[in-house]
Design a protein around this motif. Structure first.
Motif, short mmCIF file in Angstrom:
data_model
loop_
_atom_site.label_atom_id
_atom_site.label_comp_id
_atom_site.label_asym_id
_atom_site.label_seq_id
_atom_site.Cartn_x
_atom_site.Cartn_y
_atom_site.Cartn_z
N ILE A 1 0.87 -1.30 0.03
CA ILE A 1 -0.14 0.06 -0.12
C ILE A 1 0.97 1.18 0.02
O ILE A 1 0.60 2.32 -0.39
CB ILE A 1 -1.01 0.04 1.17
N LEU A 2 2.02 1.34 0.69
CA LEU A 2 2.86 2.58 0.73
C LEU A 2 3.24 2.60 -0.79
O LEU A 2 3.56 3.70 -1.12
CB LEU A 2 4.15 2.15 1.58
N PHE A 3 3.81 1.77 -1.16
CA PHE A 3 4.26 1.91 -2.80
C PHE A 3 3.30 2.32 -3.48
O PHE A 3 3.56 3.12 -4.47
CB PHE A 3 4.98 0.44 -3.06
N ALA A 4 1.86 1.81 -3.48
CA ALA A 4 1.02 2.01 -4.23
C ALA A 4 0.19 3.18 -4.10
O ALA A 4 -0.07 4.13 -5.07
CB ALA A 4 -0.15 0.88 -4.53
N PHE A 5 0.20 3.57 -2.94
CA PHE A 5 -0.68 4.79 -2.51
C PHE A 5 -0.24 5.97 -1.87
O PHE A 5 -0.83 6.90 -1.33
CB PHE A 5 -2.03 4.26 -1.81
N GLY A 6 1.22 5.57 -1.41
CA GLY A 6 1.63 6.76 -0.76
C GLY A 6 1.58 6.71 0.80
O GLY A 6 1.03 5.92 1.50
N GLU A 7 2.01 7.82 1.69
CA GLU A 7 1.75 7.95 3.00
C GLU A 7 0.55 7.94 3.50
O GLU A 7 0.32 7.34 4.55
CB GLU A 7 2.60 9.34 3.28
N THR A 8 -0.47 8.69 2.89
CA THR A 8 -1.79 8.66 3.39
C THR A 8 -2.36 7.19 3.41
O THR A 8 -3.07 6.80 4.28
CB THR A 8 -2.58 9.51 2.51
N GLY A 9 -2.43 6.73 2.09
CA GLY A 9 -2.71 5.28 2.10
C GLY A 9 -2.04 4.30 3.28
O GLY A 9 -2.60 3.51 3.63
N PHE A 10 -0.69 4.46 3.57
CA PHE A 10 0.08 3.87 4.25
C PHE A 10 -0.55 3.85 5.57
O PHE A 10 -0.82 2.77 6.54
CB PHE A 10 1.48 4.06 4.26
N GLN A 11 -0.97 4.86 6.03
CA GLN A 11 -1.54 5.24 7.36
C GLN A 11 -2.81 4.44 7.52
O GLN A 11 -3.05 3.96 8.53
CB GLN A 11 -1.91 6.81 7.85
N TYR A 12 -3.57 4.35 6.45
CA TYR A 12 -4.97 3.73 6.50
C TYR A 12 -4.76 2.09 6.64
O TYR A 12 -5.28 1.57 7.34
CB TYR A 12 -5.76 3.94 5.20
N ALA A 13 -3.55 1.86 5.99
CA ALA A 13 -3.23 0.25 6.08
C ALA A 13 -2.71 0.05 7.38
O ALA A 13 -2.93 -1.17 7.83
CB ALA A 13 -2.00 0.05 4.86
N VAL A 14 -1.95 0.90 7.95
CA VAL A 14 -1.54 0.57 9.47
C VAL A 14 -2.76 0.37 10.19
O VAL A 14 -2.73 -0.70 11.36
CB VAL A 14 -0.61 1.42 9.95
N ILE A 15 -3.70 1.08 10.20
CA ILE A 15 -4.84 1.19 10.88
C ILE A 15 -5.56 -0.28 10.80
O ILE A 15 -6.01 -0.90 11.89
CB ILE A 15 -6.02 2.29 10.62
N MET A 16 -5.96 -0.50 9.66
CA MET A 16 -6.57 -2.18 9.23
C MET A 16 -5.64 -3.13 9.77
O MET A 16 -6.02 -4.07 10.27
CB MET A 16 -6.52 -2.05 7.75
N MET A 17 -4.24 -3.06 9.85
CA MET A 17 -3.32 -4.10 10.21
C MET A 17 -3.75 -4.16 11.84
O MET A 17 -3.74 -5.27 12.22
CB MET A 17 -1.89 -3.70 9.99
N VAL A 18 -3.71 -2.98 12.53
CA VAL A 18 -3.96 -3.10 13.79
C VAL A 18 -5.49 -3.92 14.10
O VAL A 18 -5.42 -4.75 15.11
CB VAL A 18 -4.04 -1.88 14.43
N ILE A 19 -6.49 -3.28 13.52
CA ILE A 19 -7.95 -4.10 13.68
C ILE A 19 -7.91 -5.40 13.32
O ILE A 19 -8.26 -6.35 13.91
CB ILE A 19 -8.83 -3.15 12.99
N GLN A 20 -7.30 -5.83 12.07
CA GLN A 20 -6.86 -7.17 11.69
C GLN A 20 -6.27 -7.89 12.77
O GLN A 20 -6.48 -9.40 12.89
CB GLN A 20 -6.30 -7.12 10.19
N SER A 21 -5.45 -7.49 13.34
CA SER A 21 -4.46 -8.22 14.13
C SER A 21 -5.41 -8.35 15.33
O SER A 21 -5.14 -9.56 16.07
CB SER A 21 -3.43 -7.46 14.67
N LEU A 22 -6.09 -7.65 15.81
CA LEU A 22 -6.92 -7.88 17.14
C LEU A 22 -8.12 -8.81 16.64
O LEU A 22 -8.45 -10.20 17.24
CB LEU A 22 -7.89 -6.59 17.29
N LEU A 23 -8.82 -8.79 15.46
CA LEU A 23 -9.84 -9.89 15.15
C LEU A 23 -9.01 -11.12 15.05
O LEU A 23 -9.70 -12.43 15.39
CB LEU A 23 -10.39 -9.36 13.67
N MET A 24 -8.04 -11.31 14.29
CA MET A 24 -7.04 -12.42 14.27
C MET A 24 -6.71 -13.18 15.46
O MET A 24 -6.79 -14.41 15.60
CB MET A 24 -5.82 -12.40 13.39
N ASN A 25 -6.18 -12.33 16.23
CA ASN A 25 -5.99 -13.01 17.66
C ASN A 25 -6.86 -13.12 18.67
O ASN A 25 -6.98 -13.69 19.81
CB ASN A 25 -5.09 -12.01 18.29
#
Length: 300
Positions: free
Chosen positions: A109-133
């Motif tokens: 996402i960082l490569f494709a959408f830049g810094e703003t997209g990267f921040q969105y991706a990090v938030i989703m990573m956090v939420i997905q981590s909680l759901l997965m765990n």
């Protein structure tokens, strides 16, 4: 070429685990247990502690919950159509409902959408981590071949230190409690080693896969759920929530990511069809070299 350079390290780590297992014949369960109980809690703590809560969490939380619910329903249906075993149905959920939005999705996402997209991706990573765990661990425990009731599955989840690592990280972040540098440096070292260790476990598990234990109809169902239905459902959810174009694009591309590597570790730990889950991770990751760039091309 840049995309290949992002994905290539994943395959190198898988190859190291694969070759190491073939040569050394290591005890996969012990390494998996160490990663799950000793390392993953520190990564979970670090992830939740470093990422500050904001309004985007609300939209992405809704998106993740709706997507997960839909994918679990589809996975259950696919599991019942191909097998009547609870372990197989749970394996479908693990392989089909949880995507690699972290160590694979975030850099893409960082490569494709830049810094703003990267921040969105990090938030989703956090939420997905909680759901997965939580949800992911529940299905891994529920699908254990040793059997067990709902109470047994919940008790197994409550015994997993990763849950408490996540809660501790989120609590300290909300309360703005600083962690001493010497302690955080140790947390960072262990957390940084977690993903490579998980990928090594996946590579090792792949070296032990017996083809007779993975049926093509089951693998095909997982491929369709993870790489086709997941982004289609994600597109419908983003339209339903009326999200802005950048956030929608990021979430849809992340929904098209391959099966999360953590699910292999859960499957190995609880003996929930580890061959099917591991092979699904390998195949979806391999195919994603083609499918993810197409998704980026379409939505960027």
């Amino acid at each position: 070429m840049n995309f290949i350079l992002i994905v290539l390290p994943v395959f190198i780590i898988l190859a190291v685990g694969f070759i190491g297992q073939r040569v050394l014949d290591l005890d996969i369960k012990s390494i998996s247990t160490a990663a799950l109980y000793l390392m993953l809690p520190f990564l979970a703590f670090q992830t939740f502690y470093e990422n500050e809560l904001n309004m985007n969490y609300l939209y992405i939380v809704l998106f993740c919950i709706l997507l997960l619910f839909a994918l679990i329903m589809v996975s259950f249906l696919a599991g019942k159509m191909t097998s009547q075993q609870q372990s197989k149905t749970s394996a479908f959920v693990l392989a089909g409902a949880f995507m690699n939005s972290g160590n694979y999705g975030v850099p893409v996402i960082l490569f494709a959408f830049g810094e703003t997209g990267f921040q969105y991706a990090v938030i989703m990573m956090v939420i997905q981590s909680l759901l997965m765990n939580t949800v992911g661990l529940y299905f891994a425990a529920k699908g254990s071949k040793s059997g067990g009731t709902l109470k047994d599955s919940v008790v197994k989840i409550l015994k997993m230190p990763v849950v408490y690592g996540s809660i501790a990280g989120l609590s300290l972040q909300i309360a703005s409690v600083p962690v001493p540098t010497f302690i955080y440096n140790a947390i960072d070292l262990i957390g940084s080693a977690t993903i490579p260790t998980i990928m090594l476990v996946l590579g090792m598990q792949l070296a032990n896969i017996s083809k007779k234990n993975v049926e093509m109809k089951e693998l095909s169902a997982v491929l369709v759920i993870r790489l086709v239905l997941s982004p289609v459902i994600a597109y419908a959810i983003t339209a339903l929530l009326s999200l802005d174009s950048l956030l929608s694009s990021v979430l849809i591309v992340l929904a098209a990511m391959p099966t999360a590597a953590n699910t292999t570790m859960f499957a190995v730990q609880f003996d929930t069809e580890p061959d099917l889950v591991s092979f699904s991770t390998l195949v979806t990751t391999s195919i994603s070299i083609i499918t993810v760039p197409l998704m980026i091309m379409f939505f960027s």
